[in-house]
Design a protein around this motif. Structure first.
Motif, mmCIF file in Angstrom:
data_model
loop_
_atom_site.group_PDB
_atom_site.id
_atom_site.type_symbol
_atom_site.label_atom_id
_atom_site.label_comp_id
_atom_site.label_asym_id
_atom_site.label_seq_id
_atom_site.Cartn_x
_atom_site.Cartn_y
_atom_site.Cartn_z
ATOM 1 N N VAL A 228 3.590 -6.359 14.389
ATOM 2 C CA VAL A 228 4.509 -7.007 15.325
ATOM 3 C C VAL A 228 5.968 -6.794 14.926
ATOM 4 N N HIS A 229 6.194 -6.285 13.736
ATOM 5 C CA HIS A 229 7.574 -6.040 13.302
ATOM 6 C C HIS A 229 7.557 -5.070 12.132
ATOM 7 N N ARG A 230 8.565 -4.201 12.112
ATOM 8 C CA ARG A 230 8.743 -3.278 10.989
ATOM 9 C C ARG A 230 10.196 -3.325 10.567
ATOM 10 N N GLU A 231 10.413 -3.216 9.292
ATOM 11 C CA GLU A 231 11.803 -3.268 8.822
ATOM 12 C C GLU A 231 11.873 -2.705 7.413
ATOM 13 N N THR A 232 12.908 -1.921 7.158
ATOM 14 C CA THR A 232 13.187 -1.505 5.793
ATOM 15 C C THR A 232 14.235 -2.465 5.239
ATOM 16 N N VAL A 233 13.867 -3.153 4.161
ATOM 17 C CA VAL A 233 14.771 -4.123 3.552
ATOM 18 C C VAL A 233 15.282 -3.495 2.262
ATOM 19 N N GLU A 234 16.433 -2.800 2.388
ATOM 20 C CA GLU A 234 16.970 -2.042 1.251
ATOM 21 C C GLU A 234 17.228 -2.953 0.056
ATOM 22 N N SER A 235 17.717 -4.172 0.337
ATOM 23 C CA SER A 235 18.079 -5.071 -0.757
ATOM 24 C C SER A 235 16.863 -5.450 -1.597
ATOM 25 N N GLN A 236 15.677 -5.390 -0.987
ATOM 26 C CA GLN A 236 14.462 -5.698 -1.751
ATOM 27 C C GLN A 236 13.668 -4.445 -2.087
ATOM 28 N N GLY A 237 14.185 -3.288 -1.667
ATOM 29 C CA GLY A 237 13.541 -2.032 -2.025
ATOM 30 C C GLY A 237 12.186 -1.815 -1.385
ATOM 31 N N VAL A 238 12.022 -2.302 -0.163
ATOM 32 C CA VAL A 238 10.720 -2.163 0.486
ATOM 33 C C VAL A 238 10.844 -1.739 1.947
ATOM 34 N N GLU A 239 9.776 -1.055 2.404
ATOM 35 C CA GLU A 239 9.516 -0.905 3.826
ATOM 36 C C GLU A 239 8.434 -1.937 4.132
ATOM 37 N N ALA A 240 8.681 -2.774 5.139
ATOM 38 C CA ALA A 240 7.761 -3.880 5.413
ATOM 39 C C ALA A 240 7.200 -3.767 6.821
ATOM 40 N N ALA A 241 5.981 -4.236 6.985
ATOM 41 C CA ALA A 241 5.372 -4.370 8.312
ATOM 42 C C ALA A 241 4.713 -5.734 8.371
ATOM 43 N N LEU A 242 4.960 -6.434 9.475
ATOM 44 C CA LEU A 242 4.331 -7.740 9.682
ATOM 45 C C LEU A 242 3.170 -7.585 10.650
ATOM 46 N N LEU A 243 2.002 -8.098 10.232
ATOM 47 C CA LEU A 243 0.810 -8.075 11.066
ATOM 48 C C LEU A 243 0.557 -9.487 11.557
ATOM 49 N N GLY A 244 0.340 -9.643 12.855
ATOM 50 C CA GLY A 244 0.219 -10.983 13.421
ATOM 51 C C GLY A 244 -1.173 -11.568 13.235
ATOM 52 N N ILE A 245 -1.214 -12.837 12.831
ATOM 53 C CA ILE A 245 -2.481 -13.583 12.760
ATOM 54 C C ILE A 245 -2.141 -15.044 13.063
ATOM 55 N N GLY A 246 -2.518 -15.511 14.267
ATOM 56 C CA GLY A 246 -2.108 -16.851 14.682
ATOM 57 C C GLY A 246 -0.596 -16.950 14.659
ATOM 58 N N ASP A 247 -0.109 -18.005 14.012
ATOM 59 C CA ASP A 247 1.326 -18.238 13.917
ATOM 60 C C ASP A 247 1.886 -17.629 12.625
ATOM 61 N N ALA A 248 1.026 -16.950 11.876
ATOM 62 C CA ALA A 248 1.426 -16.432 10.560
ATOM 63 C C ALA A 248 1.344 -14.902 10.538
ATOM 64 N N HIS A 249 1.644 -14.337 9.388
ATOM 65 C CA HIS A 249 1.617 -12.885 9.244
ATOM 66 C C HIS A 249 1.037 -12.480 7.896
#
Ligand code: CO
Length: 138
Positions: free
Chosen positions: A31-52
């Motif tokens: 449901v969302h993708r983002e590269t967070v340079e400050s944390q040194g990661v490429e992140a992806a959020l997978l939806g499950i209910g109200d959480a990820h």
């Protein structure tokens, strides 16, 4: 103060492969993708209910998640709890004598405000607090 589980962070080497398993086999879409340079990661959020589930691929071996994988392999990295006021939550934890990694909130994924509690304080579980941004721009 702590409202619900916001997400569970998982350290991965091959984000596409793991996201594929969650998507195709578990029915949990990205449901969302983002590269967070400050944390040194490429992140992806997978939806499950109200959480990820938050997949974290390190941008390099010298990042926090890169070092985690080198030491312990892929796997569960942290548990994140949603709070409505992260400044108040951090003050409360400080008052309770809980050891913190972040004494001040910083900017996290999707413009949330986040802070980490030291795993030593929570039986070895790296613990994150998340105050979501007021408005989400997916
Ligand atoms: Co997280």
């Amino acid at each position: 103060m702590f409202e619900t589980i916001d997400h569970v962070g998982v350290a991965v080497l091959d984000l596409e492969r793991v996201a594929g398993v969650y998507g195709a086999a578990f029915g949990m879409p990205v449901v969302h993708r983002e590269t967070v340079e400050s944390q040194g990661v490429e992140a992806a959020l997978l939806g499950i209910g109200d959480a990820h589930v938050e997949l974290l691929r390190p941008l390099g071996p010298e990042t926090v998640v890169g070092r985690f994988i080198a030491k312990r392999g892929e796997g569960l990295h942290h548990v994140a709890y949603r709070v409505d006021d992260i400044d108040a939550a951090l003050a409360g934890l400080r008052e309770a004598g809980v050891e913190l990694i972040d004494t001040e909130a910083r900017v996290g994924i999707r413009r949330s405000r986040v802070a980490f509690v030291h795993p030593k304080a929570v039986a070895g579980v790296l613990t994150e607090l998340v105050e979501p941004a007021a408005e989400l721009d997916h």
